[in-house]
Design a protein around this motif. Sequence first.
Motif, PDB file in Angstrom:
ATOM      1  N   GLN A 125      -7.618  37.451 -47.687  1.00  0.00           N
ATOM      2  CA  GLN A 125      -6.536  38.208 -48.332  1.00  0.00           C
ATOM      3  C   GLN A 125      -5.372  37.287 -48.690  1.00  0.00           C
ATOM      4  O   GLN A 125      -4.745  37.431 -49.747  1.00  0.00           O
ATOM      5  N   LEU A 126      -5.074  36.325 -47.808  1.00  0.00           N
ATOM      6  CA  LEU A 126      -4.000  35.379 -48.075  1.00  0.00           C
ATOM      7  C   LEU A 126      -4.313  34.542 -49.317  1.00  0.00           C
ATOM      8  O   LEU A 126      -3.417  34.234 -50.109  1.00  0.00           O
ATOM      9  N   THR A 127      -5.570  34.185 -49.474  1.00  0.00           N
ATOM     10  CA  THR A 127      -5.970  33.414 -50.659  1.00  0.00           C
ATOM     11  C   THR A 127      -5.613  34.155 -51.941  1.00  0.00           C
ATOM     12  O   THR A 127      -5.043  33.581 -52.886  1.00  0.00           O
ATOM     13  N   GLN A 128      -5.945  35.421 -51.987  1.00  0.00           N
ATOM     14  CA  GLN A 128      -5.645  36.219 -53.181  1.00  0.00           C
ATOM     15  C   GLN A 128      -4.145  36.293 -53.435  1.00  0.00           C
ATOM     16  O   GLN A 128      -3.679  36.194 -54.574  1.00  0.00           O
ATOM     17  N   ALA A 135      -1.244  26.653 -55.467  1.00  0.00           N
ATOM     18  CA  ALA A 135      -2.654  26.672 -55.862  1.00  0.00           C
ATOM     19  C   ALA A 135      -3.503  25.879 -54.859  1.00  0.00           C
ATOM     20  O   ALA A 135      -4.613  26.303 -54.484  1.00  0.00           O
ATOM     21  N   ASN A 136      -2.995  24.717 -54.407  1.00  0.00           N
ATOM     22  CA  ASN A 136      -3.727  23.927 -53.416  1.00  0.00           C
ATOM     23  C   ASN A 136      -3.810  24.647 -52.072  1.00  0.00           C
ATOM     24  O   ASN A 136      -4.844  24.593 -51.384  1.00  0.00           O
ATOM     25  N   LEU A 137      -2.718  25.325 -51.705  1.00  0.00           N
ATOM     26  CA  LEU A 137      -2.743  26.106 -50.472  1.00  0.00           C
ATOM     27  C   LEU A 137      -3.802  27.200 -50.539  1.00  0.00           C
ATOM     28  O   LEU A 137      -4.551  27.431 -49.581  1.00  0.00           O
ATOM     29  N   ALA A 177      -8.876  29.320 -48.743  1.00  0.00           N
ATOM     30  CA  ALA A 177     -10.186  29.878 -49.095  1.00  0.00           C
ATOM     31  C   ALA A 177     -11.312  29.095 -48.421  1.00  0.00           C
ATOM     32  O   ALA A 177     -12.281  29.676 -47.903  1.00  0.00           O
ATOM     33  N   GLN A 178     -11.178  27.772 -48.401  1.00  0.00           N
ATOM     34  CA  GLN A 178     -12.189  26.944 -47.742  1.00  0.00           C
ATOM     35  C   GLN A 178     -12.217  27.195 -46.242  1.00  0.00           C
ATOM     36  O   GLN A 178     -13.295  27.253 -45.619  1.00  0.00           O
TER      37      GLN A 178
END
Length: 392
Positions: A171-174, A198-200, A205-206
């Motif tokens: 969810q944080l990625t989105q 964007a890098n975060l 996500a990884q």
Amino acid sequence: MSESKPKPTASTRAVSAFGRRIRSGLLGLVFLLSVLASVILVNVIMSRLPSRVDVTSLGIHQVSPRTRNILDALTAEHELVLAGPWSDPAGRAGLDPRVVRQVIDTLNEIGRQSSELRITIIDTMSEGGNARFVETIERLVERDREMLDEYERMIRDALASVDRSATRLGQLTQGLEAMAQAFDTGDPGAANLQGVLANLALNVAQLSADLGQRKQAAETALDTPAFGGGIGELDQADGIADAALSRVSRELEALVPTLEAIASNIATPAQIGDQLPPLARAVTAWRDDAARAHDALVRVERSDVMRIGRALTQASVALVIGPDDLTAIAMDSLFPTISAGDQDQGLIADLRGHTESTVTLALAALAQPQSPIVVFMHGNPAANLFESGAIG
């Protein structure tokens, strides 16, 4: 005139022969009773005196007072398990067959000195060796059933925290991706912050994907039977869950100051800057959740069954198992190398005294434990010493 003696009659001779038989019978009975009384007396005396068995073939060494004290101090069953290819001369890693025979004989002799010490010799090359191995593991599993069940429950609780972390990070990625897209790329400072977000988002996500994979691997280990003992690969699952929670705690802790720095940057639009502080507090709460789960997993009491099983399947081992703990005897210590010259001088007989001393030290480590406290200190919280495998 001399008086002549009367000649014995047939009746007199019969009476004399009968008397001699009576006397012989009485003497035999007295002798038998004496022997029987002596045997009974010896048994009574021996039952009241501690037995001292000579454990050297040359009669130069008896069970020492220290060994006797250690054996007498055992208040619960202990077991020495010696597993190896004892019937295969080519598989003894160069051990002299006479050394192996004398060590095993001595172990059995020492075991007979205490009802609280069991000696289990497992020949991994024999037909029944595997069955005895499984029986040993099953017995230990049954002994530690409650502990193992609690251990598995704590691992599954830890994996539930890993799963929660993976979901939250997804969810944080989105959210981070949406924030990055809201920046005005016409401003160089804003463009730089957009790249940071964007890098975060990519890193988060990884991490989320990695946690999902680790959780699946740990669950597979839990469901994989180990050693035929009715338990899963608990130690494998434990290691995976421990590494996952350690990483997510570390990564989330490092993420918070980055989010706070972006929020306070003058190039950050107000609508994004207002979202970041609450998000940083949420990430801190997620970190705390993972840290608590990790701490609970680290503190859970672990049975030695898994370590025993690993050791027994991977190499020839000598293990001394206590009611609550175990210790190992190094094989090169239990089976020292003896040169041909020493053998010619008869020094191989000293192996029996050496074996007694080695076993006594192992039993003392369990009966009189002295547990050290080791504190690791390092300036970098991301040093990752334990995950690296450098320290076990």
